[in-house]
Scaffold this motif. Sequence first.
Motif, mmCIF file in Angstrom:
data_model
loop_
_atom_site.group_PDB
_atom_site.id
_atom_site.type_symbol
_atom_site.label_atom_id
_atom_site.label_comp_id
_atom_site.label_asym_id
_atom_site.label_seq_id
_atom_site.Cartn_x
_atom_site.Cartn_y
_atom_site.Cartn_z
ATOM 1 N N MET A 133 21.794 5.222 5.805
ATOM 2 C CA MET A 133 21.992 6.619 6.101
ATOM 3 C C MET A 133 23.079 7.152 5.185
ATOM 4 N N ILE A 134 22.811 8.310 4.625
ATOM 5 C CA ILE A 134 23.757 8.928 3.711
ATOM 6 C C ILE A 134 23.988 10.359 4.173
ATOM 7 N N GLY A 135 25.244 10.746 4.344
ATOM 8 C CA GLY A 135 25.560 12.082 4.818
ATOM 9 C C GLY A 135 26.604 12.755 3.963
ATOM 10 N N GLY A 136 26.961 13.966 4.349
ATOM 11 C CA GLY A 136 27.967 14.719 3.613
ATOM 12 C C GLY A 136 27.524 14.993 2.188
ATOM 13 N N ARG A 137 28.417 14.734 1.252
ATOM 14 C CA ARG A 137 28.085 14.888 -0.175
ATOM 15 C C ARG A 137 27.981 13.536 -0.861
ATOM 16 N N ALA A 138 27.721 12.491 -0.071
ATOM 17 C CA ALA A 138 27.665 11.128 -0.601
ATOM 18 C C ALA A 138 26.385 10.883 -1.394
ATOM 19 N N THR A 139 26.464 9.911 -2.288
ATOM 20 C CA THR A 139 25.322 9.464 -3.070
ATOM 21 C C THR A 139 25.200 7.960 -2.901
ATOM 22 N N GLY A 140 23.996 7.492 -2.637
ATOM 23 C CA GLY A 140 23.746 6.059 -2.515
ATOM 24 C C GLY A 140 22.761 5.619 -3.572
ATOM 25 N N ALA A 141 22.903 4.384 -4.008
ATOM 26 C CA ALA A 141 22.005 3.856 -5.029
ATOM 27 C C ALA A 141 21.555 2.450 -4.639
ATOM 28 N N PHE A 142 20.283 2.183 -4.829
ATOM 29 C CA PHE A 142 19.716 0.859 -4.594
ATOM 30 C C PHE A 142 18.920 0.475 -5.825
ATOM 31 N N ARG A 143 19.255 -0.647 -6.403
ATOM 32 C CA ARG A 143 18.498 -1.168 -7.524
ATOM 33 C C ARG A 143 18.206 -2.629 -7.213
ATOM 34 N N GLY A 144 16.965 -2.888 -6.808
ATOM 35 C CA GLY A 144 16.585 -4.241 -6.423
ATOM 36 C C GLY A 144 15.696 -4.860 -7.487
ATOM 37 N N ARG A 145 15.810 -6.170 -7.633
ATOM 38 C CA ARG A 145 14.973 -6.835 -8.621
ATOM 39 C C ARG A 145 14.510 -8.166 -8.068
ATOM 40 N N ILE A 146 13.208 -8.356 -8.072
ATOM 41 C CA ILE A 146 12.619 -9.638 -7.719
ATOM 42 C C ILE A 146 11.879 -10.136 -8.949
ATOM 43 N N ARG A 147 12.155 -11.369 -9.325
ATOM 44 C CA ARG A 147 11.458 -11.997 -10.438
ATOM 45 C C ARG A 147 10.877 -13.309 -9.916
ATOM 46 N N VAL A 148 9.570 -13.452 -10.020
ATOM 47 C CA VAL A 148 8.888 -14.661 -9.568
ATOM 48 C C VAL A 148 8.476 -15.450 -10.806
ATOM 49 N N GLU A 149 9.112 -16.588 -11.002
ATOM 50 C CA GLU A 149 8.862 -17.430 -12.180
ATOM 51 C C GLU A 149 7.523 -18.157 -12.068
ATOM 52 N N GLN A 150 7.031 -18.689 -13.166
ATOM 53 C CA GLN A 150 5.760 -19.407 -13.235
ATOM 54 C C GLN A 150 5.732 -20.578 -12.257
ATOM 55 N N SER A 151 6.844 -21.250 -12.072
ATOM 56 C CA SER A 151 6.898 -22.428 -11.201
ATOM 57 C C SER A 151 6.955 -22.068 -9.710
ATOM 58 N N ALA A 152 7.039 -20.800 -9.377
ATOM 59 C CA ALA A 152 7.171 -20.366 -7.981
ATOM 60 C C ALA A 152 5.833 -19.910 -7.405
ATOM 61 N N GLN A 153 4.812 -20.754 -7.546
ATOM 62 C CA GLN A 153 3.484 -20.440 -7.029
ATOM 63 C C GLN A 153 3.531 -20.316 -5.509
ATOM 64 N N GLN A 154 2.662 -19.499 -4.943
ATOM 65 C CA GLN A 154 2.519 -19.241 -3.510
ATOM 66 C C GLN A 154 3.764 -18.595 -2.890
ATOM 67 N N THR A 155 4.472 -17.858 -3.696
ATOM 68 C CA THR A 155 5.622 -17.104 -3.203
ATOM 69 C C THR A 155 5.135 -15.908 -2.402
ATOM 70 N N ASP A 156 5.836 -15.615 -1.308
ATOM 71 C CA ASP A 156 5.566 -14.426 -0.503
ATOM 72 C C ASP A 156 6.867 -13.643 -0.452
#
Length: 138
Positions: free
Chosen positions: A1-24
């Motif tokens: 939740m962001i109120g007033g004059r606030a600014t929020g930032a979300f930068r998410g990164r998921i990297r699934v490598e070749q060896s990570a088969q059957q990742t959920d």
Amino acid sequence: MIGGRATGAFRGRIRVEQSAQQTDSQQISRTILLSDRSRAWAVPSLEIIADDVQCTHGATVSDLSEEELFYLRSRGLDTNQSRNLLMYAFADDVCSEVDPVMLQSVDSEEGLQSRLIKRLQNVVPQGERAVRGEFQSS
């Protein structure tokens, strides 16, 4: 939740490598804006190198739903109570995903849940702010 004059930032990164088969993997960012002046930036990122995976990502940014507020008001709650209920429900939804050990501690003043409730009490409109509908942090 962001109120007033606030600014929020979300930068998410998921990297699934070749060896990570059957990742959920799942990545979601949900943000509620509590004022017209607040801003949120969400940039989910998903990079898949493996073949056999199930991965999702997404982001939502919105204000409190007018339909939900109307529904609660039609059931006898005033606007202030309706907004508060929706805000606390959003926070509870987040807390339901957190390990219970993290929500509470030996000293109840330091638990995540206690700190979250204190922060919400600063954001929840009170007095004249409740009537105007503009939430500005104290």
